[in-house]
Design a protein around this motif. Structure first.
Motif, PDB file in Angstrom:
ATOM      1  N   GLU A 191     -11.476   3.566   1.694  1.00 46.67           N
ATOM      2  CA  GLU A 191     -10.847   3.322   2.994  1.00 46.67           C
ATOM      3  C   GLU A 191     -11.826   3.448   4.152  1.00 46.67           C
ATOM      4  O   GLU A 191     -11.448   3.296   5.310  1.00 46.67           O
ATOM      5  CB  GLU A 191      -9.691   4.305   3.195  1.00 46.67           C
ATOM      6  N   SER A 212     -10.905   7.817  -2.250  1.00 48.57           N
ATOM      7  CA  SER A 212     -10.237   7.396  -1.014  1.00 48.57           C
ATOM      8  C   SER A 212     -11.170   7.446   0.186  1.00 48.57           C
ATOM      9  O   SER A 212     -11.093   6.587   1.076  1.00 48.57           O
ATOM     10  CB  SER A 212      -9.012   8.272  -0.765  1.00 48.57           C
ATOM     11  N   ARG A 243      -5.072   6.867   3.890  1.00 48.03           N
ATOM     12  CA  ARG A 243      -5.567   5.622   4.491  1.00 48.03           C
ATOM     13  C   ARG A 243      -5.824   5.776   5.978  1.00 48.03           C
ATOM     14  O   ARG A 243      -6.525   4.952   6.562  1.00 48.03           O
ATOM     15  CB  ARG A 243      -4.570   4.482   4.234  1.00 48.03           C
ATOM     16  N   LYS A 253     -13.257   6.004   5.605  1.00 51.47           N
ATOM     17  CA  LYS A 253     -12.845   7.005   6.584  1.00 51.47           C
ATOM     18  C   LYS A 253     -13.888   8.098   6.793  1.00 51.47           C
ATOM     19  O   LYS A 253     -13.737   8.933   7.677  1.00 51.47           O
ATOM     20  CB  LYS A 253     -11.520   7.646   6.143  1.00 51.47           C
ATOM     21  N   ASP A 283       0.689   4.143  -2.854  1.00 54.93           N
ATOM     22  CA  ASP A 283       0.466   5.555  -2.515  1.00 54.93           C
ATOM     23  C   ASP A 283       1.597   6.434  -3.028  1.00 54.93           C
ATOM     24  O   ASP A 283       1.360   7.551  -3.511  1.00 54.93           O
ATOM     25  CB  ASP A 283       0.319   5.710  -1.000  1.00 54.93           C
ATOM     26  N   ARG A 338       0.825  -1.213   0.000  1.00 52.89           N
ATOM     27  CA  ARG A 338       0.000   0.000   0.000  1.00 52.89           C
ATOM     28  C   ARG A 338       0.855   1.258   0.000  1.00 52.89           C
ATOM     29  O   ARG A 338       0.527   2.248  -0.666  1.00 52.89           O
ATOM     30  CB  ARG A 338      -0.918  -0.008   1.225  1.00 52.89           C
TER      31      ARG A 338
END
Length: 403
Positions: free
Chosen positions: A107, A103, A74, A109, A27, A23
């Protein structure tokens, strides 16, 4: 030495990269791609700002900050969302906003990502509307903004669901493997109890019958057979507990029992020289038990195949690696052959030893020596920080004394 078989569990170059490493690499590559997309555009003067012209160095700083926020997407999505909007307003580039939308859902989030998508779509619509290189139709700008923001966010939700499904499948597979292994262990435990334990018990009883023989030599042999039979029964009981509870047996012999094992083998007439240099405290239990089994298997093979030969047993620990070896010279000929024919040959001793060493990330070497003998050597890495002194547990001490 010739024909040496080496078994070593070495991870492949791809296997050494964990999921977190992969990962981080993804990124980093994504950040470089966005940086190569935004900075050259600014240097060529192809950008614009909703607030009018601004210096190129300010645009480049904003673009670098946006790329930096991508590296922590992340852990948290808010910095990238804010930075991508600022980058779009200052430079007119909305590609980072599309990555931010993806994202925040991939992820997981942002809890209410639909609400967060609204200001992103509004900002993308405004930037597209004032862009001198596009049309001035508001509805077309809105459609393009929905495509560049909402669609990546929706794809992110699909990716998150796919990852969750894969994790659930892997967890279920591991649980089924554990259940299958548990059932197999119980089956083995039943077979050991019904066959091996019964046979050893009969052997002990027969040895007890001839214990009081008039011949002192026969009496000593009967005593030895009886003691070893009782010891084997104790180990079998512990093994049955291990198979049913998945615990380590209390009577698992440690490395400190190796000198006693060598002394016992010497009583049968084998000429053994021991070079012992293992620490009494600090060696992990599994590593110490594996060292004991290596010496035990080596001496057992000497008694079977090379009775009367000279044996060199070496146990050393250096630089976090334990090296245990059993090397014997050419056998004594007729005595060794007769014992070899008398004892049954299972073929599982070295195979089981290889499996035990491999589970400890070690390597096992075996093969003939130039003088016609045989060599068995194991190298096992160990960590002193993960070890516990065996003297801390009364049960373990008792188990060691039984050996």
């Amino acid at each position: 030495m010739r024909h040496i078989v080496i078994l070593n569990r070495v991870p492949s170059s791809l296997g050494e990269f964990t999921t977190s490493h992969r990962r981080q690499i993804v990124d980093a590559l994504l950040a470089i791609a966005i940086l190569c997309f935004t900075v050259p555009t600014t240097l060529m003067g192809l950008t614009f700002s909703l607030w009018g012209p601004i210096p190129d160095w300010i645009e480049i700083i904003i673009e670098v900050i946006t790329v930096g926020s991508l590296l922590i997407r992340r852990r948290t999505a808010l910095p990238m969302i804010i930075a991508s909007v600022a980058c779009g307003v200052a430079t007119g580039q909305i590609v980072p906003m599309a990555f931010a939308a993806y994202s925040m859902t991939a992820e997981n989030k942002v809890r209410h990502w639909q609400l967060v998508s609204i200001p992103l779509i509004a900002a993308a619509t405004a930037i597209d509307y004032v862009d001198p290189g596009t049309d001035n139709f508001l509805y077309l700008c809105l459609v393009r903004a929905l495509t560049l923001i909402y669609l990546p966010a929706l794809v992110g939700t699909w990716v998150r669901g796919y990852r969750g499904m894969i994790l659930e499948l892997r967890a279920g597979m591991r649980e089924r493997e554990r259940q299958a292994a548990r059932m197999e262990r119980r089956k083995i435990a039943r077979e050991l109890h019904d066959t091996v334990t019964h046979a050893v018990t009969v052997m002990v009883l027969n040895a007890g019958i001839i214990h009081d023989s008039a011949d002192p030599k026969v009496d000593r042999l009967a005593t030895t057979i009886e003691d070893k039979g009782i010891e084997a029964l104790g180990e079998l009981r512990d093994l049955l507990r291990v198979l049913r509870r998945e615990d380590e047996p209390r009577t698992a012999a440690a490395a400190r029992n190796i000198p006693g094992l060598v002394k016992e083998a010497a009583t049968t007439g084998t000429q053994i020289n021991l070079d012992y240099g293992l620490p009494d405290v600090g060696l992990p239990n599994q590593v110490g038990h594996a060292c004991y089994r290596v010496v035990q298997e080596g001496l057992s093979n000497v008694r079977k195949h090379a009775l009367g030969s000279r044996v060199q047993v070496s146990c050393q620990a250096r630089d976090g690696v334990v090296t245990v070896s059993v090397v014997n010279s050419r056998g004594g000929g007729r005595a060794g052959m007769s014992l070899h024919r008398l004892l049954p040959r299972s073929g599982f001793g070295l195979a089981g030893l290889e499996e035990r060493i491999t589970l400890l990330s070690g390597q096992l070497e075996r093969g003939p020596t130039p003088d016609g003998g045989f060599m068995l050597r194991a190298r096992i890495p160990f960590d002193l920080g993960s070890a516990r002194p065996r003297g801390e547990s009364a049960d373990e001490v008792a188990g060691g004394e039984k050996q």
